[in-house]
Design a protein around this motif. Structure first.
Motif, PDB file in Angstrom:
ATOM      1  N   HIS A  66       0.818  -1.215   0.000  1.00 15.09           N
ATOM      2  CA  HIS A  66       0.000   0.000   0.000  1.00 15.09           C
ATOM      3  C   HIS A  66       0.855   1.269   0.000  1.00 15.09           C
ATOM      4  CE1 HIS A  66      -3.512  -2.479   0.833  1.00 15.09           C
ATOM      5  NE2 HIS A  66      -2.859  -3.019   1.867  1.00 15.09           N
ATOM      6  N   GLN A  67       1.806   1.339   0.913  1.00 21.41           N
ATOM      7  CA  GLN A  67       2.671   2.515   1.052  1.00 21.41           C
ATOM      8  C   GLN A  67       4.111   2.013   1.145  1.00 21.41           C
ATOM      9  OE1 GLN A  67       1.429   5.647   1.154  1.00 21.41           O
ATOM     10  NE2 GLN A  67      -0.742   5.065   1.229  1.00 21.41           N
ATOM     11  N   PRO A  68       4.838   1.905   0.025  1.00 23.70           N
ATOM     12  CA  PRO A  68       6.190   1.330   0.059  1.00 23.70           C
ATOM     13  C   PRO A  68       7.144   2.160   0.913  1.00 23.70           C
ATOM     14  CG  PRO A  68       5.349   1.461  -2.191  1.00 23.70           C
ATOM     15  CD  PRO A  68       4.416   2.256  -1.337  1.00 23.70           C
ATOM     16  N   LEU A  69       8.053   1.426   1.570  1.00 21.19           N
ATOM     17  CA  LEU A  69       9.122   2.097   2.316  1.00 21.19           C
ATOM     18  C   LEU A  69      10.115   2.706   1.333  1.00 21.19           C
ATOM     19  CD1 LEU A  69       9.741  -0.602   5.059  1.00 21.19           C
ATOM     20  CD2 LEU A  69       8.972   1.738   5.511  1.00 21.19           C
ATOM     21  N   HIS A 124      15.174   0.676   3.763  1.00 21.40           N
ATOM     22  CA  HIS A 124      15.753  -0.650   3.519  1.00 21.40           C
ATOM     23  C   HIS A 124      17.263  -0.629   3.757  1.00 21.40           C
ATOM     24  CE1 HIS A 124      11.901  -1.859   1.985  1.00 21.40           C
ATOM     25  NE2 HIS A 124      11.943  -0.997   0.962  1.00 21.40           N
ATOM     26  N   ASN A 125      17.906   0.489   3.412  1.00 23.41           N
ATOM     27  CA  ASN A 125      19.355   0.594   3.597  1.00 23.41           C
ATOM     28  C   ASN A 125      19.716   0.546   5.085  1.00 23.41           C
ATOM     29  OD1 ASN A 125      21.938   0.971   2.262  1.00 23.41           O
ATOM     30  ND2 ASN A 125      21.996   2.970   3.264  1.00 23.41           N
ATOM     31  N   GLU A 163      20.288  -9.760   3.094  1.00 23.64           N
ATOM     32  CA  GLU A 163      20.036 -10.058   1.681  1.00 23.64           C
ATOM     33  C   GLU A 163      18.612  -9.664   1.289  1.00 23.64           C
ATOM     34  OE1 GLU A 163      22.244 -13.557  -0.207  1.00 23.64           O
ATOM     35  OE2 GLU A 163      21.787 -14.287   1.821  1.00 23.64           O
ATOM     36  N   LYS A 164      17.676  -9.864   2.214  1.00 17.18           N
ATOM     37  CA  LYS A 164      16.293  -9.495   1.926  1.00 17.18           C
ATOM     38  C   LYS A 164      16.171  -7.972   1.777  1.00 17.18           C
ATOM     39  CE  LYS A 164      11.603 -10.319   3.650  1.00 17.18           C
ATOM     40  NZ  LYS A 164      10.802 -10.945   4.750  1.00 17.18           N
ATOM     41  N   ALA A 165      16.878  -7.251   2.637  1.00 17.83           N
ATOM     42  CA  ALA A 165      16.866  -5.797   2.538  1.00 17.83           C
ATOM     43  C   ALA A 165      17.519  -5.342   1.242  1.00 17.83           C
ATOM     44  CB  ALA A 165      17.581  -5.188   3.743  1.00 17.83           C
ATOM     45  N   PHE A 166      18.574  -6.062   0.813  1.00 16.71           N
ATOM     46  CA  PHE A 166      19.248  -5.703  -0.434  1.00 16.71           C
ATOM     47  C   PHE A 166      18.298  -5.849  -1.620  1.00 16.71           C
ATOM     48  CE2 PHE A 166      21.516  -7.044  -4.251  1.00 16.71           C
ATOM     49  CZ  PHE A 166      22.332  -5.936  -4.456  1.00 16.71           C
ATOM     50  N   ASN A 216      15.227  -3.145  -5.810  1.00 19.15           N
ATOM     51  CA  ASN A 216      13.993  -2.865  -6.537  1.00 19.15           C
ATOM     52  C   ASN A 216      13.533  -1.418  -6.410  1.00 19.15           C
ATOM     53  OD1 ASN A 216      13.837  -5.548  -7.385  1.00 19.15           O
ATOM     54  ND2 ASN A 216      12.651  -6.159  -5.573  1.00 19.15           N
ATOM     55  N   SER A 217      14.175  -0.660  -5.475  1.00 21.68           N
ATOM     56  CA  SER A 217      13.756   0.732  -5.264  1.00 21.68           C
ATOM     57  C   SER A 217      14.253   1.652  -6.357  1.00 21.68           C
ATOM     58  CB  SER A 217      14.274   1.229  -3.908  1.00 21.68           C
ATOM     59  OG  SER A 217      15.695   1.383  -3.944  1.00 21.68           O
ATOM     60  N   GLY A 218      15.307   1.208  -7.101  1.00 24.97           N
ATOM     61  CA  GLY A 218      15.834   2.021  -8.182  1.00 24.97           C
ATOM     62  C   GLY A 218      16.899   3.019  -7.762  1.00 24.97           C
ATOM     63  N   ASN A 219      17.326   2.980  -6.506  1.00 25.73           N
ATOM     64  CA  ASN A 219      18.380   3.896  -6.041  1.00 25.73           C
ATOM     65  C   ASN A 219      19.737   3.250  -6.321  1.00 25.73           C
ATOM     66  OD1 ASN A 219      20.297   5.344  -4.382  1.00 25.73           O
ATOM     67  ND2 ASN A 219      18.539   6.230  -3.301  1.00 25.73           N
ATOM     68  N   GLU A 220      20.384   3.662  -7.437  1.00 30.17           N
ATOM     69  CA  GLU A 220      21.627   3.026  -7.876  1.00 30.17           C
ATOM     70  C   GLU A 220      22.781   3.237  -6.901  1.00 30.17           C
ATOM     71  OE1 GLU A 220      21.957   1.076 -10.463  1.00 30.17           O
ATOM     72  OE2 GLU A 220      19.827   1.288 -10.979  1.00 30.17           O
ATOM     73  N   VAL A 221      22.852   4.407  -6.339  1.00 26.76           N
ATOM     74  CA  VAL A 221      23.987   4.712  -5.451  1.00 26.76           C
ATOM     75  C   VAL A 221      23.955   3.828  -4.210  1.00 26.76           C
ATOM     76  CG1 VAL A 221      25.060   6.502  -4.032  1.00 26.76           C
ATOM     77  CG2 VAL A 221      24.126   7.088  -6.276  1.00 26.76           C
TER      78      VAL A 221
END
Length: 483
Positions: A412-415, A420-421, A437-440, A445-450
């Motif tokens: 519903h409301q993604p973190l 996650h980091n 690993e689950k957090a990774f 999937n969040s799209g934050n490349e850095v």
């Protein structure tokens, strides 16, 4: 009659450090700096008696006191004259010397009238011996060095006199009152402003004393003017609010409640009355009156700006807060028991606003928000509870809250990637590689490349450290492939 405010108790969880520091400073000055006064005085008396100056000065002293009584109306000096005459009759040279050496006004009288009092030969002998004693000993006493002398007023003595005292009874009495009043005013104003206001009240008190003792060479010492300033600030802070006062009358004592400001004119009136009618007691009544007016005046003039009372001063004490919390918490839990969730949420929110350090309230708010995982409040409470768990150094709870949110609210409301980091870093520190690993994967999937690249490097390093080469190779490949 003694009346002092007794509205507050000391909170030793937040000690009044400035008040305790002022008390310690006065005590150290008295015990170490002023400790040399006895030796100086003994040497002065020895020199005085060796020069046989009492034979020259004693008759002049009786005449001096008689003039004050007859021409200046100082009837309080009658007893002083009688006691001095008894000393002469009993042959007490030591105490005669003390009386003559410790009266600076008499010394000034001798300087001004020496030509009239003595013949030239006696005058020359007196000047040679007495001036040397005065300069080498009497002027070296702490009260004459750093005390407030109205006839020789200086800026620095307006501060230094506040830390000197005339004896153990004087300092103990002042320190008791400094503590009883100081901890409340310090709590109200804050340490820095309290210290400055204390010193300013002492300085203004000294100026008032000097104005009523113009030309006097008798030094003023003691913190009572500053403490009177605290009394003035105390009642001005409370204003017309009714507070508790302790009073002592003869052998009877009790408490009463009255508007704080109503006591100020009583205090000031008593000091002015004693100044005019109490006689020569050695008490600086006008310094006390000046301090009272200065303290109240500072709060009235600057109470909406520089001397504004801190908001936390009006917060109830710990015991009262505990009682309020227990009552409010019981009401909120009763609402939960009746399944009145909206009412319970409002009650817990009100409690949490006043008691943000109580984690149990946040946990209740989190559980209530969890009833509607589709609403943004669940995300907000999740982040709050994760932050709280980290502050309390409970990483396992932080990860557990995160995992629960993934199953209930993430759709519903993604973190955010940062959430996650944080879980990834925490899991690595705890060597919880499964959660890391689950957090990774969530971070990827969040799209934050850095953040993803940095997390991938951390996973490679950690798996290499644990000699888990297949895992390390997997994340190296992801890193090279750009995840």
């Amino acid at each position: 009659m003694l009346i002092i405010p007794a509205e507050n108790a000391v909170n030793w969880k937040r000690p009044p450090w400035v008040t305790l520091g002022l008390m310690l400073a006065c005590l150290l000055v008295f015990m170490f700096y002023q400790a040399g006064d006895d030796r100086i005085m003994e040497e002065a008396i020895e020199q005085y008696l060796d020069a046989d100056l009492q034979e020259l000065e004693a008759p002049a002293y009786e005449d001096y006191l008689d003039r004050l009584i007859r021409f200046d109306g100082e009837e309080s000096r009658i007893l002083e004259l009688q006691q001095f005459q008894e000393l002469r009759q009993d042959g007490e040279p030591f105490w005669i010397a003390v009386s003559l050496l410790m009266d600076p006004e008499f010394y000034q009288y001798l300087l001004e009238n020496q030509d009239i009092i003595w013949a030239p030969a006696e005058r020359e002998r007196w000047l040679e011996a007495r001036v040397a004693i005065q300069e080498n000993y009497i002027q070296q006493l702490s009260a004459n060095q750093l005390g407030l002398v109205p006839a020789d007023l200086s800026l620095y003595t307006l501060i230094t006199y506040q830390f000197l005292h005339g004896g153990w009874g004087h300092i103990i009495g002042n320190l008791v009152f400094l503590f009883l009043l100081g901890f409340t005013v310090e709590k109200a104003l804050g340490p820095g402003r309290y210290l400055l206001a204390y010193l300013v009240c002492g300085a203004l008190s000294g100026l008032v004393f000097s104005a009523f003792s113009t030309g006097s060479h008798i030094p003023l010492v003691g913190a009572s003017g500053s403490i009177s300033g605290l009394m003035g600030m105390y009642v001005a802070i409370y204003g017309l609010q009714k507070i508790r006062f302790f009073y002592f009358l003869g052998v009877y004592f009790n408490y009463f409640r009255a508007p704080a400001l109503a006591i100020l004119p009583v205090w000031v009136g008593k000091e002015i009355y004693d100044y005019w009618f109490a006689g020569a007691t050695g008490v600086a009544y006008m310094a006390h009156a000046g301090g009272l007016i200065a303290g109240a005046g500072l709060v009235w003039l600057l109470g909406r700006s520089w001397l504004q009372v801190r908001e936390e001063f009006y917060e109830p004490e710990d015991a009262e807060q505990d009682a309020r919390f227990t009552n409010g918490y019981g009401q909120a839990m009763a609402s939960l028991g009746r399944m009145e969730f909206d009412l319970a949420r409002r009650q817990f929110e009100a409690l949490f606003e006043h008691y943000p350090e109580r984690t149990i309230l946040l946990e209740h708010l989190y559980n209530l928000a969890k009833l509607r995982p589709d609403l943004p409040e669940y995300l907000s409470r999740t982040r709050q509870l994760m932050d709280d768990a980290m502050k309390r150094q409970q990483p396992e709870q932080m990860v557990a809250v995160w995992q629960e949110y993934l199953s209930k609210g993430e759709s519903h409301q993604p973190l955010a990637a940062e959430d996650h980091n944080r879980v990834l870093f925490t899991s690595l520190k705890q060597h919880d590689m499964k959660s890391a690993e689950k957090a990774f994967e969530r971070l990827r999937n969040s799209g934050n490349e850095v953040l993803t690249s940095e997390a991938c490097r951390l996973l490679v390093a950690e798996f290499e450290k644990q000699q888990m080469e297949p895992k390390a190779r997997h994340y190296r490949q992801l890193l090279q492939a750009g995840h």
